[in-house]
Design an enzyme around this catalytic site. Structure first.
Site, PDB file in Angstrom:
ATOM      1  N   THR A 147       0.854  -1.194   0.000  1.00  0.00           N
ATOM      2  CA  THR A 147       0.000   0.000   0.000  1.00  0.00           C
ATOM      3  C   THR A 147       0.893   1.247   0.000  1.00  0.00           C
ATOM      4  O   THR A 147       2.118   1.150   0.089  1.00  0.00           O
ATOM      5  CB  THR A 147      -0.921  -0.001   1.227  1.00  0.00           C
ATOM      6  OG1 THR A 147      -0.118  -0.142   2.402  1.00  0.00           O
ATOM      7  CG2 THR A 147      -1.934  -1.142   1.159  1.00  0.00           C
ATOM      8  N   TYR A 148       0.270   2.423  -0.059  1.00  0.00           N
ATOM      9  CA  TYR A 148       1.009   3.689  -0.187  1.00  0.00           C
ATOM     10  C   TYR A 148       2.015   3.861   0.951  1.00  0.00           C
ATOM     11  O   TYR A 148       1.686   3.639   2.123  1.00  0.00           O
ATOM     12  CB  TYR A 148       0.028   4.855  -0.199  1.00  0.00           C
ATOM     13  CG  TYR A 148       0.648   6.154  -0.645  1.00  0.00           C
ATOM     14  CD1 TYR A 148       1.330   6.255  -1.853  1.00  0.00           C
ATOM     15  CD2 TYR A 148       0.543   7.294   0.153  1.00  0.00           C
ATOM     16  CE1 TYR A 148       1.896   7.457  -2.265  1.00  0.00           C
ATOM     17  CE2 TYR A 148       1.102   8.505  -0.252  1.00  0.00           C
ATOM     18  CZ  TYR A 148       1.784   8.573  -1.460  1.00  0.00           C
ATOM     19  OH  TYR A 148       2.341   9.757  -1.861  1.00  0.00           O
ATOM     20  N   MET A 149       3.260   4.218   0.584  1.00  0.00           N
ATOM     21  CA  MET A 149       4.360   4.196   1.567  1.00  0.00           C
ATOM     22  C   MET A 149       4.595   5.538   2.255  1.00  0.00           C
ATOM     23  O   MET A 149       5.539   5.664   3.028  1.00  0.00           O
ATOM     24  CB  MET A 149       5.657   3.686   0.924  1.00  0.00           C
ATOM     25  CG  MET A 149       6.245   4.559  -0.154  1.00  0.00           C
ATOM     26  SD  MET A 149       5.329   4.429  -1.678  1.00  0.00           S
ATOM     27  CE  MET A 149       5.809   5.948  -2.455  1.00  0.00           C
TER      28      MET A 149
END
Length: 369
Positions: free
Chosen positions: A145-147
């Site tokens: 998922t978005y880091m």
């Protein structure tokens, strides 16, 4: 540029980061080493050896500097010589240790420095690749998922999948009765996204390893393990503390035995300083009143140490604790400090250069003015 030299920069996150490094260096330079001693008793029971430390002397608990020099410890050793040794107290406690929260940008950067030896910049570039997508044999798929996130929460769908995986692949004993919930500790957290996690926990590190570079695999494996571990049962330990009397002294030894691995069977969080934990040793079974042999009685000399210089992990941790900047900017800030030659890395720790010192003094004086 007029005052120092052209091509330099200052910023609301970069400047406090430089100041932290410079102030730590000033602390190290000003530090005065202080000597102190500890007294130890080596003994054994059966084949098991152990070492206890003098904690009380003449009816008083010893502080760090209560045995200040060699003469003092020699006096204690002389007073103890030939005295019988017996167990005065045995305390047993059940202890448990809970897993760490899933990764945020900041904790991912810190852990990658500690466990993988990757810089914050390299970590974020690799995480970006995993997020954007890797061809794992069925076209490009985003593996994480978005880091860039401060959140430690996981979606309901992710929690359901992770709990299903633990129950079916690891074992029911490792699955808590309900999903584990975590709260962010960041002062100025922005929680628009969930924590960093695999897009599917069933996409195990080994199953995607053939499609990943070495860096991508190491980082993905760490994210996957941390995510699974955060929803597992605590690890359990039996801790034993034994007090041993010898003359006017009380020696203490503590041991800890893991009785159930829990989440530790999948993942253990790294530490900033790799000092071995004195409590994590196994002790023989002992009872009150039991007489023990003296294998050795000796003093050990110690010197106080200055605070350690920041490495990338501890600098990121400090910036977050002070509420300075955003975790998504930490990697670029650290790169800027190095590119502007404000700091150098000595054994992976930051030291300010002369330029860095001058810039910091200049900015600090402006701030005070």
């Amino acid at each position: 540029w007029k005052k120092i030299r052209r091509g330099l920069s200052a910023g609301r996150v970069q400047s406090p980061a430089l100041r932290l490094i410079c102030e730590r260096e000033a602390e190290i330079r000003a530090f005065e080493t202080r000597e102190y001693w500890s007294v130890h008793l080596d003994s054994h029971k059966g084949r098991q050896k152990f070492s206890a430390r003098l904690t009380d002397w003449l009816g008083r608990k010893l502080d760090q500097f209560d045995i200040p020099d060699e003469t003092s410890q020699a006096g204690i050793l002389a007073a103890l010589a030939g005295k019988p040794v017996s167990v005065t107290a045995v305390e047993k406690k059940k202890k448990s240790r809970s897993p760490a929260a899933p990764f945020t940008t900041s904790t991912l950067q810190q852990e990658a420095v500690r466990k993988l030896g990757m810089t914050t910049d390299r970590t974020m570039r690799t995480a970006q690749q995993l997020y954007e997508g890797i061809d794992v044999g069925q076209g490009a798929i985003g593996l994480i998922t978005y880091m860039r996130t401060d959140s430690v929460t996981l979606s309901d769908e992710a929690l359901t999948e992770i709990r299903h995986y633990i129950e079916n692949k690891i074992g029911k004993d490792y699955l808590p009765a309900s999903a584990m919930q975590y709260k962010t500790k960041s002062k100025n957290a922005q929680e628009a996204h969930e924590a960093i996690r695999p897009t599917s926990v069933y996409r195990t590190p080994e199953s995607v390893k053939p499609f990943l570079s070495a860096d991508q695999f190491k980082l993905y494996q760490m994210i996957w393990q941390r995510t699974v571990a955060c929803q597992m049962t605590p690890a359990k330990f039996d801790q034993t503390t034994v007090d041993i009397a010898m003359g006017e002294g009380i020696f203490r030894v503590t041991g800890q035995v893991q009785t159930f691995a829990g989440f530790l069977s999948v993942y253990e969080e790294g530490t900033d300083e790799s000092d071995e934990d004195e409590d994590n040793k196994k002790l023989p079974e002992m009872k009150e009143g039991e007489v023990l042999p003296v294998d050795a009685l000796y003093g050990e000399q110690h010197f106080t140490s200055p605070p350690p210089r920041y490495n990338e992990a501890t600098l990121v941790k400090a910036l977050e604790e002070f509420g300075i900047g955003r975790p998504s900017t930490y990697a670029s800030i650290i790169s800027t400090l190095k590119d502007r030659e404000y700091v150098t890395l000595e054994q992976k720790r930051f030291m300010p250069t002369d330029t860095g010192d001058i810039v910091n003094k200049f900015l600090t004086e402006i701030g005070r003015a």
